[in-house]
Write a protein that holds these residues in place. Structure first.
Motif, PDB file in Angstrom:
ATOM      1  N   SER A 187       0.845  -1.194   0.000  1.00 28.17           N
ATOM      2  CA  SER A 187       0.000   0.000   0.000  1.00 28.17           C
ATOM      3  C   SER A 187       0.880   1.243   0.000  1.00 28.17           C
ATOM      4  O   SER A 187       1.909   1.299   0.683  1.00 28.17           O
ATOM      5  CB  SER A 187      -0.936  -0.007   1.208  1.00 28.17           C
ATOM      6  N   ALA A 205      -3.122   4.112  -2.866  1.00 30.82           N
ATOM      7  CA  ALA A 205      -3.241   3.118  -3.929  1.00 30.82           C
ATOM      8  C   ALA A 205      -2.592   1.819  -3.469  1.00 30.82           C
ATOM      9  O   ALA A 205      -1.725   1.823  -2.587  1.00 30.82           O
ATOM     10  CB  ALA A 205      -2.586   3.613  -5.202  1.00 30.82           C
ATOM     11  N   VAL A 207      -1.106  -2.259  -4.590  1.00 37.01           N
ATOM     12  CA  VAL A 207      -0.740  -3.287  -5.550  1.00 37.01           C
ATOM     13  C   VAL A 207      -0.905  -4.589  -4.780  1.00 37.01           C
ATOM     14  O   VAL A 207      -0.386  -4.714  -3.674  1.00 37.01           O
ATOM     15  CB  VAL A 207       0.741  -3.187  -5.980  1.00 37.01           C
ATOM     16  N   TYR A 222       4.665  -0.634  -8.929  1.00 36.53           N
ATOM     17  CA  TYR A 222       4.629   0.351  -7.834  1.00 36.53           C
ATOM     18  C   TYR A 222       4.665   1.784  -8.357  1.00 36.53           C
ATOM     19  O   TYR A 222       4.110   2.691  -7.749  1.00 36.53           O
ATOM     20  CB  TYR A 222       5.690   0.062  -6.764  1.00 36.53           C
ATOM     21  N   ALA A 225       1.115   2.685  -9.168  1.00 41.35           N
ATOM     22  CA  ALA A 225       0.331   2.916  -7.948  1.00 41.35           C
ATOM     23  C   ALA A 225       0.722   4.243  -7.294  1.00 41.35           C
ATOM     24  O   ALA A 225      -0.136   4.991  -6.818  1.00 41.35           O
ATOM     25  CB  ALA A 225       0.532   1.752  -6.975  1.00 41.35           C
ATOM     26  N   LYS A 228      -0.824   7.033  -9.123  1.00 43.63           N
ATOM     27  CA  LYS A 228      -2.265   7.069  -8.871  1.00 43.63           C
ATOM     28  C   LYS A 228      -2.562   7.725  -7.514  1.00 43.63           C
ATOM     29  O   LYS A 228      -3.453   8.564  -7.392  1.00 43.63           O
ATOM     30  CB  LYS A 228      -2.816   5.635  -8.908  1.00 43.63           C
ATOM     31  N   SER A 449      -6.468  -5.554  -6.463  1.00 41.87           N
ATOM     32  CA  SER A 449      -5.641  -5.103  -5.331  1.00 41.87           C
ATOM     33  C   SER A 449      -6.437  -4.828  -4.069  1.00 41.87           C
ATOM     34  O   SER A 449      -5.975  -5.091  -2.968  1.00 41.87           O
ATOM     35  CB  SER A 449      -4.896  -3.824  -5.713  1.00 41.87           C
TER      36      SER A 449
END
Lengths: 480, 453
Positions: A187, A205, A207, A222, A225, A228, A449
């Motif tokens: 996270s 975000a 994964v 990563y 993410a 994001k 995820s």
């Protein structure tokens, strides 16, 4: 997933029991039961948390193991569990569980049906691909990467956890089913503060899924993410408070399907419907949704978050059509609800762990793709809301009413996505929503995820998915 | 499937001593400076009733051993649910070998030994020495169910259940911490479903206590669940507007949980709460005082020391609306450069002192408002202050609660404003309480946005 005896070894380490002895006791304990099973687990886990530049959690070498014995007769279920796996504790547990039974009635014991799917996810230990030094180095690398993305980032929090769950289920036929279920999550949480230092927002975000540590520490994964999470925080910082009112809503593909999970999926669980307390009870065969809507519950999808080779009662998972072209086709069941409603098993008997009873739970729930171009769906809306990210939510299965927070949304004006808004709440009931779906996109996207589903105090990982979807006339609770 | 305190002590204490000795002796080569062991054991039994008969009976026992090794500022923890000494020693070996790669974090060190509580054991009466029989427990759940069914309009009840848990805990570490305690807990709950031509509504009630004799009467719990569900039949969506709301004690608990999130040490250290720099300032309306008292006999969250070994005493977090201090664990206290407060495991028994007005007077001037019975989900973000939660309740007209049911709406606002617009009724219950673990009065908040039709 396989039935090879060699995989059974780990469950019998340091125990005076053998697979044969176990089968004798379990088959005898279940001889007069309608359903039930022996369920055993060995779980290994590790986790790391780095917050504000410091490791606040380093935990490695965690393990739990234990078993439970469940016996069911009609409406009655007896269950006992223990973390000591030997002959004496097994006999005690069987005896304890059987106390709930009234008489020794003999009845048919339906065996799990269907074929167990081929490998849906790897049986390898998800933690073993890298050692702890490498994982710590990766976390440091990700932290440095994120901090360099934007000068307004004021804090980065990273969390990694990985779990290897080995499951052993034996039903009345005495056969052992063995599965290794990985679950790994990275996270990324990013706090961005505005130039004046007055306001800050946090973007998050993830994964993760039924994958290993090398997958979540993959650079491309990563980086995506992190971007994001950053975008979400920056957008929230400039977003205005959401308006209130009744609006046409476009839900983006993927995670916003959590609305489907909450507002529809829970209402289709067999236990509620057998007791006639869901808004969907007694509606099989009826038109409950718009004709464009087909809803699938499927536990045998390769690589998805809620996938299982077999459920926690030993039933192979399968594809279940819940709603087809708007018509309600059926519910999802555990073995008790399948038996009491004289339905086929669906492979949805799930539990959080060996200390818990299984019950009807979702695996991966999704809207099947339609034939609209997502661009056209947005273009079709004159004045509405585009939901790009959802928070969690809750549903009251008896009334069907739900309330979900849209973490991030955008106004749609004249078919175009315009300014971002925050704090929008989607209000309604599941039946009305699926009746009001007017367009279904061709861009089905599954979420791997995120997604932990809670029911009766038990939490299990679930997948959900949908294409871009248009819902007309939804009630939006805003804060403006 | 219970065990006595003596059984536990006979197994846990020698094991903890052995593990500490093993880690110290073998740890010299790896520069192990400190060791912390925690052993927890619990036995649970839960029975559910359906249509007057036991539908589910679940029982089990579990053990958990947690070992943290320290090497200066480095620490590494593992947990296993086994008492197998060889297996635990092997796991210690494994972690000793890799502890040198763990990044240093001095704030995670054990509590300084001079701060570890070494006084006498304080008996807070947390263990029920007169436990009920299985039959009595089952009878309780049956009575709850029967009472819910007796309410007119109730279609069915589900999950009429009661659980009994016995737990024992031993904490031992090389800074001198040596604590052992035992607790019992009883929890009962029931969900009732009411139905009319318009559809179904459900609601629930529950009771919780350390001693079985302190549980609410089962008839009362069942009757409340039934009445609450029936009261929600025919509920409608209110109009979207800005109004004053009254929060029931149930709903006010949810609201005050957000106050505690806003003063939580982890969030403060992350600077992810709008109260991060407000110690000594007015952060809530005048008249609001929030205490946390760990020394209440039979309290659900009572303790005389925390898991770091520090003594836990009564603390006032907010006094007359002024923030006195944050709720910090040992690590957060060190990070923030403040003294630890004996709350390493979070809050204990929290209580908002009662206000001066009666519940009736609190709403007497509200011509058009909503009485919120409970919140259902939603979010409260203590960083931005955004509060948006789904709620249900009844309409307030001309200063009085009506029986016009409302549901499916959301209550929104910003906590920065909400905290400064709270007034209290004088009905805070005393702790321990058979229903509330956090004691709060009925409250009023002005200027809330209702999102409905």
């Amino acid at each position: 997933m396989n039935k090879k005896a060699s995989d059974l070894g780990q469950f019998f380490e340091n125990s005076d029991l053998t697979p044969e002895k176990l089968a004798d006791i379990v088959t005898e304990g279940l001889a007069d039961a309608d359903f039930g099973e022996f369920y055993q687990e060995v779980v290994e886990q590790e986790s790391l948390v780095k917050d504000k530049g410091v490791y606040t959690k380093v935990s490695s070498g965690n393990s739990t193991s234990g078993f439970g014995f469940r016996v069911g007769q009609g409406e009655r279920i007896g269950y006992a569990h223990s973390d000591v796996f030997n002959e004496q504790s097994l006999l005690d547990t069987v005896k304890q569980a059987r106390q709930v039974l009234q008489t020794n009635q003999l009845s048919a014991q339906p065996s799990p049906s269907g074929k167990v799917a081929d490998e849906l996810y790897s049986a390898e230990n998800p933690m073993s691909e890298m050692d702890l030094v490498e994982k710590i180095a990766k976390i440091d690398e990700i932290e440095a990467h994120v901090k360099n993305l934007d000068s307004n980032i004021t804090n980065v929090t990273l969390g990694y956890s990985s779990t290897a769950t080995s499951v052993h289920v034996m039903t009345a036929d005495g056969d052992s089913l063995v599965d290794s279920r990985p679950m790994t999550t990275l996270s990324i949480s990013v706090m961005v503060t505005d130039e004046e230092g007055n306001n800050s927002e946090i973007g998050k975000a993830l994964v993760g899924g039924r994958i290993g540590c090398a997958d979540v520490f993959n650079k491309a994964a990563y980086e995506e993410a992190a971007q994001k999470a950053l975008e979400q925080a920056k957008t929230l910082l400039i977003a205005e408070e959401a308006p209130a009112g009744i609006m046409d809503v476009v839900l983006s593909g993927g995670w916003p399907a959590v609305l489907l999970h909450e507002a529809v999926g829970h209402g289709l669980e067999g236990d509620f419907n057998r007791k006639d307390i869901s808004v969907y009870s007694g509606k099989v065969g009826q038109q409950v949704a718009a004709p464009e809507v087909t809803i699938i519950e499927q536990g045998d999808l390769p690589g998805e978050r809620g996938s299982l080779h077999f459920d926690d009662e030993g039933t192979p998972t399968q594809k279940n059509v819940l709603v087809e072209n708007g018509i309600l086709k059926g519910y999802i069941h555990d073995r008790q609800s399948a038996q009491l409603t004289q339905s086929g098993v669906t492979g949805n008997g799930r539990r959080e762990g060996y200390e818990y009873l299984p019950m009807p739970r979702m695996t991966n729930t999704y809207f099947e793709a339609g034939n609209h171009d997502p661009e056209d769906i947005i273009k079709s809306v004159k004045d509405g809301l585009y939901i790009s990210d959802m928070g969690g939510g809750q549903v009251d299965i008896t009334s069907g009413k739900f309330n979900m927070v849209a973490t991030l949304a955008y106004r749609i004006r004249d078919g175009k996505i315009c300014e971002p808004v925050k704090g929008a709440t989607l209000i309604g009931d599941g039946l009305s929503v699926i009746k009001s779906i007017t367009m279904v996109g061709n861009d089905l996207k599954m979420e791997r995820s995120a997604g932990m589903c809670g029911k009766n105090g038990q939490s299990v990982p679930v997948g959900c998915g949908q294409p871009t979807i248009r819902v007309s006339n939804m009630t939006i609770g805003g804060t403006k | 499937m219970t065990q006595t305190n003596n059984d536990f002590e006979n197994k846990a204490r020698p094991l903890a001593e052995k593990l500490i000795d093993y880690a110290k002796t073998n740890g010299e080569a790896y520069n192990i400076t400190d060791v912390r062991i925690s052993i927890y054991s619990s036995a649970e039994q839960e029975n559910s009733i359906e249509n007057g008969e036991v539908s589910e009976s679940v029982s089990g026992t579990s053990w958990n051993v947690s070992v943290t090794l320290f090497s200066g500022g480095r620490s590494l923890t593992f947990q296993k649910n086994t008492l197998d000494e060889d297996m635990l020693c092997k796991a210690i070996d494994q972690n000793m070998k890799i502890i040198h790669i763990v990044p240093e974090n001095d704030d995670k060190r054990l509590l300084e030994s001079e701060k570890v509580y070494k006084g006498a054991t304080v008996d807070l009466d947390l263990y029920d020495n007169n436990p009920p029989t299985q039959e009595e427990l089952i009878d309780y759940a049956k009575k709850m169910e029967a009472a819910a069914f007796a309410e007119s309009g109730v279609k069915t009840a589900r999950e009429s259940s009661i659980s009994q848990t016995n737990s024992h805990n031993l904490m031992m570490s090389t800074n001198g911490l040596d604590y052992q305690g035992s607790r019992t807990m009883y929890q009962a709950s029931i969900s009732a479903i009411a139905e009319d031509d318009e559809g179904m509504q459900s609601d629930y009630d529950y009771s919780i206590a350390r001693h079985f004799s302190d549980m609410a009467a089962p008839e009362e719990v069942g009757c409340n669940a039934g009445q609450n569900a029936v009261a929600q039949l025919n509920s409608s969506l209110p109009e979207s507007k800005e109004i004053s709301i009254i929060l029931s004690q149930e709903a006010a608990q949810t609201f005050f949980s957000s106050v505690f999130s806003a003063i939580d040490g982890t969030e403060v250290h992350r600077e992810a709460t709008f109260l991060k720099d407000k110690v000594g300032q007015q952060v809530m309306s005048k008249g609001i005082t929030i205490e946390d008292d760990p020394r209440i006999a039979k309290g659900i969250s009572s303790q005389y020391i925390d898991s770091s070994g520090m003594e836990s005493e009564k603390i006032t977090f907010i006094k007359d609306g002024v923030l006195e201090g944050f709720n910090v664990g040992l690590t957060e206290a060190r990070k923030l450069g403040i003294e630890p407060i004996g709350r390493n495991d979070g809050l204990t028994n929290s209580r908002v002192l009662p206000g001066r007005q009666s519940k009736e007077d609190l709403m007497s001037d509200i011509t058009d408002g909503i009485y919120i019975k409970g919140f259902q989900g939603g979010s409260a973000d203590v960083n931005s202050g955004r509060f948006s939660r789904q709620a249900y309740g009844t309409l307030i007209k001309d200063g009085k609660i009506t029986d016009i049911a409302l549901s499916g709406f959301a209550v929104g606002g910003n906590m920065k404003d909400m905290f400064m617009n709270v007034s209290l009724a004088n009905d805070t219950p005393d702790l321990p309480h058979c229903r509330y673990t956090m004691a709060v009065p009925t409250i009023r908040i002005d200027g809330m946005k209702i999102a409905g039709k």
